[in-house]
Structure formats: structure tokens, C-alpha cells
Design a protein around this motif. Structure first.
Motif, PDB file in Angstrom:
ATOM      1  N   VAL A 135       0.109  -1.281  -0.306  1.00 25.85           N
ATOM      2  CA  VAL A 135      -0.016  -0.451  -0.127  1.00 25.85           C
ATOM      3  C   VAL A 135       0.932   1.015  -0.127  1.00 25.85           C
ATOM      4  O   VAL A 135       1.275   1.295   0.748  1.00 25.85           O
ATOM      5  CB  VAL A 135      -0.891  -0.053   1.794  1.00 25.85           C
ATOM      6  N   THR A 136       0.735   2.237  -0.874  1.00 26.34           N
ATOM      7  CA  THR A 136       1.700   3.253  -0.720  1.00 26.34           C
ATOM      8  C   THR A 136       0.719   4.353  -0.699  1.00 26.34           C
ATOM      9  O   THR A 136      -0.547   4.357  -1.461  1.00 26.34           O
ATOM     10  CB  THR A 136       1.883   3.156  -2.835  1.00 26.34           C
ATOM     11  N   GLN A 137       1.206   5.137  -0.685  1.00 27.47           N
ATOM     12  CA  GLN A 137       0.415   6.768  -0.309  1.00 27.47           C
ATOM     13  C   GLN A 137       1.406   7.866  -0.736  1.00 27.47           C
ATOM     14  O   GLN A 137       2.851   7.828  -0.783  1.00 27.47           O
ATOM     15  CB  GLN A 137       0.318   6.967   1.478  1.00 27.47           C
ATOM     16  N   THR A 138       0.680   8.688  -1.399  1.00 26.91           N
ATOM     17  CA  THR A 138       1.403  10.410  -2.217  1.00 26.91           C
ATOM     18  C   THR A 138       0.862  11.244  -1.228  1.00 26.91           C
ATOM     19  O   THR A 138      -0.341  11.385  -1.460  1.00 26.91           O
ATOM     20  CB  THR A 138       2.121  10.177  -3.206  1.00 26.91           C
ATOM     21  N   PRO A 139       1.357  12.081  -1.478  1.00 23.59           N
ATOM     22  CA  PRO A 139       3.040  12.178  -0.795  1.00 23.59           C
ATOM     23  C   PRO A 139       2.901  11.849   0.311  1.00 23.59           C
ATOM     24  O   PRO A 139       2.099  11.539   1.675  1.00 23.59           O
ATOM     25  CB  PRO A 139       3.005  13.918  -0.849  1.00 23.59           C
ATOM     26  N   ARG A 140       3.656  11.890   1.297  1.00 24.25           N
ATOM     27  CA  ARG A 140       4.922  11.152   2.184  1.00 24.25           C
ATOM     28  C   ARG A 140       4.056  12.625   3.218  1.00 24.25           C
ATOM     29  O   ARG A 140       4.186  12.644   4.310  1.00 24.25           O
ATOM     30  CB  ARG A 140       5.595  10.836   2.271  1.00 24.25           C
TER      31      ARG A 140
END
Lengths: 115, 112
Positions: free
Chosen positions: A4-9
Motif C-alpha cells: 500500500v503506497t501513499q503520496t505525498p509522504r
């Protein structure tokens, strides 16, 4: 690698700005979630999407607007936020089978600061 | 409604000490129970889980047993390491199966 990726950090925004948080899951799950994590407060569930339909909205102010265009992507649109909205926003996904909640997998979060 | 209660932290231990973090729950039906861990600057990671009474979840030396009679799911480890320093969350699946309900989290700090 959680899948699971999220942007921006990290995100800093003024109260009049409009921004969006993005979440993507690569696990083939059918449910996605937004949580808010503030200092010294419990993890707050904001929205739940199952099969791309919103199934839960925990009395979140309308300045937060979720969008789930498909089962792999989830957005959180932000506008006219308040300083108290500064927090870590976590996205998660899971596979829901016959009404049973399976393990949720979390992204690393977006650290939001509202000035 | 369903809820999770965890012991208040922070918990401060020396390396190789024994750890217990208490977790009790209130729920209708038979929820699945989870422990998640959050290391500094990261999201939550599943540590272990149990899906029915008397199940024992285990991972990385941590264990927790689903106790229906006491509605508890205490987290234990026999010998903690500095790298175990993190925030630990107990959680259960809600009755509708649509979400997890989390406890407030317990901060563990282990010193060498």
C-alpha cells in the motif's frame, strides 16, 4: 514493502488551499480505508469503501472528500482545512469476504500540516 | 458498541525484560482480534492475529491468546529488544465486518 503506497509522504498547506492525498494498493483487495492519527488521540476511522462504494463515513467534516475511482485507488480531497486537521493520514486496504473483516494492510501515511 | 481497551503507556523496559501489554474488548458475536505495531515514522503493520477463541497468534517472539471467557487478548514477549520500541495497537473486527476498531495504542520504549 506493504503493498500500500501513499503520496505525498509530507504535505504543508494553508487553510485556503486545495490538495489531494493519494493511496494505491497492489494487493488485489476489495476494501479501502482512510484513518486519521493525531497526537495523543486514538486512531480515527474516517471512511470505508467496499467494492468502490462508500459504506462508512464517521461524521467527517465536509472539507474532507473521499473518492474511490476503482478498487486499487483511493483519494482524499482536502479544502479549507483547519489547523486542528494537522495529523498523520493513513490509508489501508483489506479483503472483505462474506462480511468478515480480514487483516488490514496500511500505507506509510501522509504527514499533513495545516498552517 | 464494540470497543477495545488497552493499558495506558508508556511502558519502559530494559533489554531482555518480559513484556505484557493488556488488551480487553467488548463485542457482540465472535470478532477477529489483532495486534498491530507502528514504528517511528511509519504506518501500522500487522504483528499477529487470532480469529477464534483459544487461538494463539505469534510472530517475532510476540504471542497473544484469544480468551473469550475474560474477553482479553494480551500481548506478551519473553525478552524484548531495543528494536521492539514502537507503539502497539490492539484491534478487533466490527460486527458488520466493515472495519477494525482500534485501542488507543501503548508506547513501548526499550533501553539497552
Amino acid at each position: 514493502e506493504t503493498g500500500v503506497t501513499q503520496t505525498p509522504r509530507h504535505l504543508v498547506m494553508g487553510m485556503t488551499n486545495k490538495k489531494s492525498l493519494k493511496c494505491e494498493q497492489h494487493l488485489g483487495h476489495n476494501a479501502m480505508y482512510w484513518y486519521k492519527q493525531s497526537a495523543k488521540k486514538p486512531l480515527e476511522l474516517m471512511f470505508v469503501y467496499s467494492l468502490e462504494e462508500r459504506v462508512e463515513n464517521n461524521s467527517v467534516p465536509s472539507r474532507f472528500s473521499p473518492e474511490c475511482p476503482n478498487s486499487s485507488h483511493l483519494f482524499l480531497h482536502l479544502h479549507t482545512l483547519q489547523p486542528e486537521d494537522s495529523a498523520l493520514y493513513l490509508c489501508a486496504s483489506s479483503q472483505v469476504l462474506a462480511g468478515n473483516q480480514e487483516t488490514q494492510y496500511f500505507g506509510p501515511g501522509t504527514r499533513l500540516l495545516v498552517l | 458498541g464494540d470497543s477495545v481497551t488497552q493499558m495506558e503507556g508508556p511502558v519502559t523496559l530494559s533489554e531482555e525484560a518480559c513484556l505484557t501489554i493488556n488488551c480487553t474488548y467488548t463485542a457482540t458475536g465472535y470478532p477477529s482480534l489483532f495486534w498491530y505495531v507502528q514504528y517511528p515514522g511509519e504506518g501500522l503493520q500487522l504483528l499477529l492475529k487470532a480469529t477464534k477463541a483459544d487461538d494463539k497468534g505469534s510472530n517475532k517472539g510476540f504471542e497473544a491468546t484469544y480468551r473469550k471467557e475474560t474477553t482479553s487478548f494480551h500481548l506478551e514477549k519473553g525478552s524484548v529488544q531495543v528494536s521492539d520500541s514502537a507503539v502497539y495497537f490492539c484491534a478487533l473486527s466490527n460486527q458488520a465486518g466493515t472495519a477494525l476498531i482500534f485501542g488507543k495504542g501503548t508506547t513501548l520504549s526499550v533501553s539497552s
